[in-house]
Design a protein around this motif. Structure first.
Motif, mmCIF file in Angstrom:
data_model
loop_
_atom_site.group_PDB
_atom_site.id
_atom_site.type_symbol
_atom_site.label_atom_id
_atom_site.label_comp_id
_atom_site.label_asym_id
_atom_site.label_seq_id
_atom_site.Cartn_x
_atom_site.Cartn_y
_atom_site.Cartn_z
ATOM 1 N N PRO A 96 62.343 8.328 108.806
ATOM 2 C CA PRO A 96 61.077 9.519 109.681
ATOM 3 C C PRO A 96 61.015 9.498 110.429
ATOM 4 O O PRO A 96 62.015 8.907 111.178
ATOM 5 C CB PRO A 96 59.632 8.955 108.314
ATOM 6 C CG PRO A 96 59.182 7.684 108.538
ATOM 7 C CD PRO A 96 60.965 7.426 108.471
ATOM 8 N N VAL A 97 60.778 11.169 110.483
ATOM 9 C CA VAL A 97 61.078 11.527 112.570
ATOM 10 C C VAL A 97 60.027 10.680 113.480
ATOM 11 O O VAL A 97 58.327 10.524 112.497
ATOM 12 C CB VAL A 97 60.843 12.781 112.828
ATOM 13 C CG1 VAL A 97 60.666 12.907 114.611
ATOM 14 C CG2 VAL A 97 61.608 13.448 112.135
ATOM 15 N N PRO A 98 59.651 9.765 113.977
ATOM 16 C CA PRO A 98 58.847 9.428 115.038
ATOM 17 C C PRO A 98 57.941 9.939 115.828
ATOM 18 O O PRO A 98 58.524 11.727 116.406
ATOM 19 C CB PRO A 98 59.349 8.349 115.830
ATOM 20 C CG PRO A 98 60.860 8.570 115.496
ATOM 21 C CD PRO A 98 60.883 9.076 114.285
ATOM 22 N N VAL A 99 56.765 9.997 115.252
ATOM 23 C CA VAL A 99 55.703 10.894 116.457
ATOM 24 C C VAL A 99 55.617 10.944 117.817
ATOM 25 O O VAL A 99 55.850 11.900 118.254
ATOM 26 C CB VAL A 99 54.139 9.712 116.019
ATOM 27 C CG1 VAL A 99 52.805 10.206 117.563
ATOM 28 C CG2 VAL A 99 53.580 9.664 114.422
ATOM 29 N N THR A 100 56.415 9.965 117.947
ATOM 30 C CA THR A 100 57.220 10.029 119.629
ATOM 31 C C THR A 100 58.276 11.395 120.033
ATOM 32 O O THR A 100 58.199 11.724 121.125
ATOM 33 C CB THR A 100 57.779 9.120 120.062
ATOM 34 O OG1 THR A 100 58.556 8.492 119.587
ATOM 35 C CG2 THR A 100 56.452 7.684 120.416
ATOM 36 N N ALA A 101 58.707 11.928 118.877
ATOM 37 C CA ALA A 101 59.797 12.575 118.668
ATOM 38 C C ALA A 101 59.228 14.156 118.914
ATOM 39 O O ALA A 101 59.879 14.800 119.161
ATOM 40 C CB ALA A 101 60.633 12.677 117.363
ATOM 41 N N PHE A 102 58.205 14.216 118.671
ATOM 42 C CA PHE A 102 57.334 15.367 118.859
ATOM 43 C C PHE A 102 56.768 15.857 119.640
ATOM 44 O O PHE A 102 56.507 15.411 120.688
ATOM 45 C CB PHE A 102 56.267 15.573 117.930
ATOM 46 C CG PHE A 102 56.192 15.335 116.388
ATOM 47 C CD1 PHE A 102 57.298 16.524 115.317
ATOM 48 C CD2 PHE A 102 56.137 14.036 115.417
ATOM 49 C CE1 PHE A 102 57.762 16.217 114.079
ATOM 50 C CE2 PHE A 102 56.162 13.947 113.836
ATOM 51 C CZ PHE A 102 57.288 15.028 113.357
ATOM 52 N N PRO A 103 56.749 17.102 120.888
ATOM 53 C CA PRO A 103 56.794 17.424 121.228
ATOM 54 C C PRO A 103 54.834 17.407 121.897
ATOM 55 O O PRO A 103 54.155 17.331 120.320
ATOM 56 C CB PRO A 103 57.174 18.939 121.683
ATOM 57 C CG PRO A 103 57.035 19.427 120.528
ATOM 58 C CD PRO A 103 57.189 18.316 120.223
ATOM 59 N N GLU A 104 54.135 17.131 122.928
ATOM 60 C CA GLU A 104 52.936 17.142 123.635
ATOM 61 C C GLU A 104 52.275 18.629 122.587
ATOM 62 O O GLU A 104 52.737 19.189 122.377
ATOM 63 C CB GLU A 104 52.489 16.628 124.570
ATOM 64 C CG GLU A 104 53.224 15.746 125.340
ATOM 65 C CD GLU A 104 52.146 15.517 126.049
ATOM 66 O OE1 GLU A 104 52.275 15.510 127.003
ATOM 67 O OE2 GLU A 104 53.490 14.132 127.208
ATOM 68 N N ARG A 105 50.817 18.505 123.018
ATOM 69 C CA ARG A 105 50.225 19.744 121.579
ATOM 70 C C ARG A 105 50.525 20.224 122.518
ATOM 71 O O ARG A 105 49.653 21.131 122.995
ATOM 72 C CB ARG A 105 48.790 18.951 121.210
ATOM 73 C CG ARG A 105 48.123 20.439 120.787
ATOM 74 C CD ARG A 105 46.511 19.620 120.706
ATOM 75 N NE ARG A 105 45.670 20.492 119.746
ATOM 76 C CZ ARG A 105 45.240 20.821 119.289
ATOM 77 N NH1 ARG A 105 45.633 20.089 118.227
ATOM 78 N NH2 ARG A 105 44.747 21.980 118.929
ATOM 79 N N GLY A 106 49.447 20.239 124.082
ATOM 80 C CA GLY A 106 49.590 20.946 125.628
ATOM 81 C C GLY A 106 50.873 22.011 125.954
ATOM 82 O O GLY A 106 50.723 22.535 126.007
ATOM 83 N N LEU A 107 52.301 21.348 125.026
ATOM 84 C CA LEU A 107 52.835 21.603 125.720
ATOM 85 C C LEU A 107 53.349 22.951 124.105
ATOM 86 O O LEU A 107 53.721 23.585 125.104
ATOM 87 C CB LEU A 107 54.852 20.910 125.705
ATOM 88 C CG LEU A 107 55.823 21.604 125.808
ATOM 89 C CD1 LEU A 107 56.257 22.451 126.842
ATOM 90 C CD2 LEU A 107 57.142 20.794 125.528
ATOM 91 N N LEU A 108 53.784 22.624 123.525
ATOM 92 C CA LEU A 108 53.326 23.577 122.622
ATOM 93 C C LEU A 108 52.076 25.028 122.431
ATOM 94 O O LEU A 108 52.649 26.014 122.286
ATOM 95 C CB LEU A 108 52.754 22.858 120.991
ATOM 96 C CG LEU A 108 54.022 22.063 120.506
ATOM 97 C CD1 LEU A 108 53.222 21.053 119.129
ATOM 98 C CD2 LEU A 108 55.074 22.804 120.191
ATOM 99 N N GLU A 109 50.857 24.559 123.316
ATOM 100 C CA GLU A 109 50.202 25.905 123.956
ATOM 101 C C GLU A 109 50.407 26.561 124.440
ATOM 102 O O GLU A 109 50.557 27.599 124.473
ATOM 103 C CB GLU A 109 48.906 24.973 123.933
ATOM 104 C CG GLU A 109 47.673 24.411 122.301
ATOM 105 C CD GLU A 109 46.337 23.622 122.500
ATOM 106 O OE1 GLU A 109 46.619 23.341 123.912
ATOM 107 O OE2 GLU A 109 46.480 23.377 121.440
ATOM 108 N N ALA A 110 51.286 26.119 125.833
ATOM 109 C CA ALA A 110 51.415 26.429 126.445
ATOM 110 C C ALA A 110 52.909 27.446 126.425
ATOM 111 O O ALA A 110 52.689 29.501 126.290
ATOM 112 C CB ALA A 110 52.333 25.053 127.140
ATOM 113 N N VAL A 111 53.421 26.785 125.296
ATOM 114 C CA VAL A 111 55.340 27.978 125.057
ATOM 115 C C VAL A 111 54.134 28.714 123.549
ATOM 116 O O VAL A 111 54.657 30.458 124.310
ATOM 117 C CB VAL A 111 55.971 26.784 123.649
ATOM 118 C CG1 VAL A 111 56.733 28.033 123.567
ATOM 119 C CG2 VAL A 111 56.530 25.711 125.100
ATOM 120 N N ILE A 112 53.566 28.845 123.168
ATOM 121 C CA ILE A 112 52.722 29.746 122.327
ATOM 122 C C ILE A 112 51.983 31.010 122.846
ATOM 123 O O ILE A 112 52.061 32.007 123.001
ATOM 124 C CB ILE A 112 51.376 28.873 121.691
ATOM 125 C CG1 ILE A 112 52.050 28.186 120.457
ATOM 126 C CG2 ILE A 112 50.181 30.138 120.797
ATOM 127 C CD1 ILE A 112 52.041 27.674 118.936
#
Length: 118
Positions: A96-112
């Motif tokens: 499984p993909v470790p949780v730390t491999a996912f980008p932070e929520r703030g970064l995703l919101e900034a991209v969106i």
């Protein structure tokens, strides 16, 4: 029941789990409940029914927990069966993909937010 009949196996009696897993001499790999299993081969007629079922159901990746649930077998027995199949290169275990491999929520919101401005 006579002693002669005690040694006979009758249809409908449960099969001991050590028979399915091949006994206690087999060491199972460390599988996680969410480890994905993908078939790399087709079932063969001489295979154990449980292993053939794993190959059939894992044409699309399934988690070890799902395989265990579909087969109605304990996790420990399924891991032994999967270890045998991995050793024979009939299935692939995808960690499984470790949780730390996912980008932070703030970064995703900034991209969106940036994409919406386009």
């Amino acid at each position: 029941m006579t002693s002669e009949n005690q040694d006979r196996w009758e249809e409908g009696q449960p099969v001991p789990l050590y028979v399915i897993s091949g006994g206690s001499g087999i060491s199972a790999q460390n599988f996680n409940l969410v480890t994905l299993i993908a078939a790399r081969a087709s079932p063969e007629p001489a295979m154990q029914p449980e292993q053939a079922a794993i190959l059939t159901m894992c044409a699309y990746p399934l988690s070890v927990a799902e395989v265990s649930a579909y087969l109605s077998l304990p996790f420990s027995v399924v891991t032994v069966l999967l270890t045998q199949l991995v050793d024979e290169e009939r299935v692939e275990a995808i960690a499984p993909v470790p949780v730390t491999a996912f980008p932070e929520r703030g970064l995703l919101e900034a991209v969106i937010h940036g994409l919406r401005k386009l």
